[in-house]
Write a protein that holds these residues in place. Structure first.
Motif, PDB file in Angstrom:
ATOM      1  N   MET A  93      -7.509  -8.709   9.022  1.00  0.00           N
ATOM      2  CA  MET A  93      -6.236  -8.026   9.172  1.00  0.00           C
ATOM      3  C   MET A  93      -5.130  -8.911   8.606  1.00  0.00           C
ATOM      4  O   MET A  93      -5.151 -10.128   8.787  1.00  0.00           O
ATOM      5  CB  MET A  93      -5.981  -7.725  10.644  1.00  0.00           C
ATOM      6  N   ARG A  94      -4.180  -8.284   7.946  1.00  0.00           N
ATOM      7  CA  ARG A  94      -3.057  -9.008   7.361  1.00  0.00           C
ATOM      8  C   ARG A  94      -2.214  -9.646   8.458  1.00  0.00           C
ATOM      9  O   ARG A  94      -1.918  -9.016   9.467  1.00  0.00           O
ATOM     10  CB  ARG A  94      -2.225  -8.038   6.541  1.00  0.00           C
ATOM     11  N   ARG A  95      -1.808 -10.877   8.264  1.00  0.00           N
ATOM     12  CA  ARG A  95      -1.086 -11.630   9.279  1.00  0.00           C
ATOM     13  C   ARG A  95       0.396 -11.304   9.331  1.00  0.00           C
ATOM     14  O   ARG A  95       1.012 -11.308  10.394  1.00  0.00           O
ATOM     15  CB  ARG A  95      -1.276 -13.111   8.989  1.00  0.00           C
ATOM     16  N   LYS A  96       1.017 -11.052   8.186  1.00  0.00           N
ATOM     17  CA  LYS A  96       2.449 -10.768   8.145  1.00  0.00           C
ATOM     18  C   LYS A  96       2.750  -9.983   6.878  1.00  0.00           C
ATOM     19  O   LYS A  96       1.879  -9.739   6.065  1.00  0.00           O
ATOM     20  CB  LYS A  96       3.266 -12.053   8.198  1.00  0.00           C
ATOM     21  N   GLY A  97       3.999  -9.620   6.725  1.00  0.00           N
ATOM     22  CA  GLY A  97       4.402  -8.882   5.544  1.00  0.00           C
ATOM     23  C   GLY A  97       4.213  -7.391   5.729  1.00  0.00           C
ATOM     24  O   GLY A  97       4.040  -6.893   6.839  1.00  0.00           O
ATOM     25  N   ASN A 124       1.853  -1.398   5.267  1.00  0.00           N
ATOM     26  CA  ASN A 124       1.560  -0.137   4.598  1.00  0.00           C
ATOM     27  C   ASN A 124       0.833  -0.430   3.284  1.00  0.00           C
ATOM     28  O   ASN A 124       1.363  -1.124   2.409  1.00  0.00           O
ATOM     29  CB  ASN A 124       2.855   0.641   4.342  1.00  0.00           C
ATOM     30  N   VAL A 125      -0.378   0.097   3.152  1.00  0.00           N
ATOM     31  CA  VAL A 125      -1.227  -0.210   2.006  1.00  0.00           C
ATOM     32  C   VAL A 125      -0.573   0.206   0.687  1.00  0.00           C
ATOM     33  O   VAL A 125      -0.536  -0.573  -0.272  1.00  0.00           O
ATOM     34  CB  VAL A 125      -2.613   0.455   2.169  1.00  0.00           C
ATOM     35  N   LYS A 126      -0.044   1.421   0.632  1.00  0.00           N
ATOM     36  CA  LYS A 126       0.560   1.899  -0.619  1.00  0.00           C
ATOM     37  C   LYS A 126       1.789   1.088  -1.002  1.00  0.00           C
ATOM     38  O   LYS A 126       1.978   0.753  -2.173  1.00  0.00           O
ATOM     39  CB  LYS A 126       0.939   3.381  -0.506  1.00  0.00           C
ATOM     40  N   LEU A 127       2.626   0.758  -0.032  1.00  0.00           N
ATOM     41  CA  LEU A 127       3.832  -0.007  -0.339  1.00  0.00           C
ATOM     42  C   LEU A 127       3.472  -1.432  -0.762  1.00  0.00           C
ATOM     43  O   LEU A 127       4.029  -1.956  -1.721  1.00  0.00           O
ATOM     44  CB  LEU A 127       4.798  -0.010   0.845  1.00  0.00           C
ATOM     45  N   GLY A 128       2.550  -2.051  -0.078  1.00  0.00           N
ATOM     46  CA  GLY A 128       2.113  -3.397  -0.459  1.00  0.00           C
ATOM     47  C   GLY A 128       1.536  -3.426  -1.866  1.00  0.00           C
ATOM     48  O   GLY A 128       1.825  -4.323  -2.665  1.00  0.00           O
ATOM     49  N   ARG A 129       0.721  -2.430  -2.191  1.00  0.00           N
ATOM     50  CA  ARG A 129       0.137  -2.331  -3.531  1.00  0.00           C
ATOM     51  C   ARG A 129       1.233  -2.098  -4.575  1.00  0.00           C
ATOM     52  O   ARG A 129       1.219  -2.694  -5.648  1.00  0.00           O
ATOM     53  CB  ARG A 129      -0.887  -1.199  -3.582  1.00  0.00           C
TER      54      ARG A 129
END
Length: 163
Positions: free
Chosen positions: A1-5, A8-13
């Motif tokens: 699991m992502r720790r921070k940031g 949302n998968v689409k926004l991160g991509r």
């Protein structure tokens, strides 16, 4: 699991796919658009998530060199106008006519992020930037004079490079 940031998968991509000078529109809930692959709809209900919360999250992960708001926003939505300036104090501010957001801005945006912002003039065009010192540091030369002011703004606001 992502720790921070951004979770949302689409926004991160989308942020990962942004290149220098690419445009990301972050728009209010009423923005008219076709729902296509480049649209990231975060709206849940009126006001959730609000514009500034989304922009603060994006700022953590994306270099923003400049931003544009609708030219009427300063007079008609000072909360958004001042809030965006507070979120991106090291970015160059600008204005565009409302029509630009619905025509050229819409056509040219690499991604469009719909928030739950429940207000008029709540649209922002983010122009993707670069970490100046690191970018030019790999050339063996110095930062060109035309970029020293941008770098000074980054440093002044704690954005010195990639961590």
């Amino acid at each position: 699991m992502r720790r921070k940031g951004i979770l949302n998968v689409k926004l991160g991509r989308a942020i990962s796919e942004m290149g220098h000078d690419d445009i990301m529109l972050v728009v209010d809930a009423g923005y008219p658009m076709a729902y296509e692959d480049r649209v990231i709809d975060l709206a849940l209900c009126p006001g959730v998530p609000d514009l500034l919360t989304v922009l603060r999250a994006i700022r953590q992960d994306m270099w923003v060199e400049a931003y544009h708001m609708i030219d009427d926003a300063k007079a008609n939505n000072p909360n958004a106008w001042n809030g965006v300036a507070d979120v991106f104090p090291d970015a160059l501010p600008g204005v565009k006519p409302n029509a630009w957001f619905h025509e050229d801005g819409y056509r040219n945006a690499k991604f469009i992020v719909r928030t739950g912002a429940w207000m008029p003039w709540g649209n922002v065009a983010l122009v993707s930037g670069i970490p100046v010192q690191e970018w030019f540091g790999n050339t063996g030369g110095t930062v060109p004079d035309s970029w020293t002011e941008r770098h000074a703004l980054n440093v002044k606001h704690g954005m010195t490079g990639v961590e």
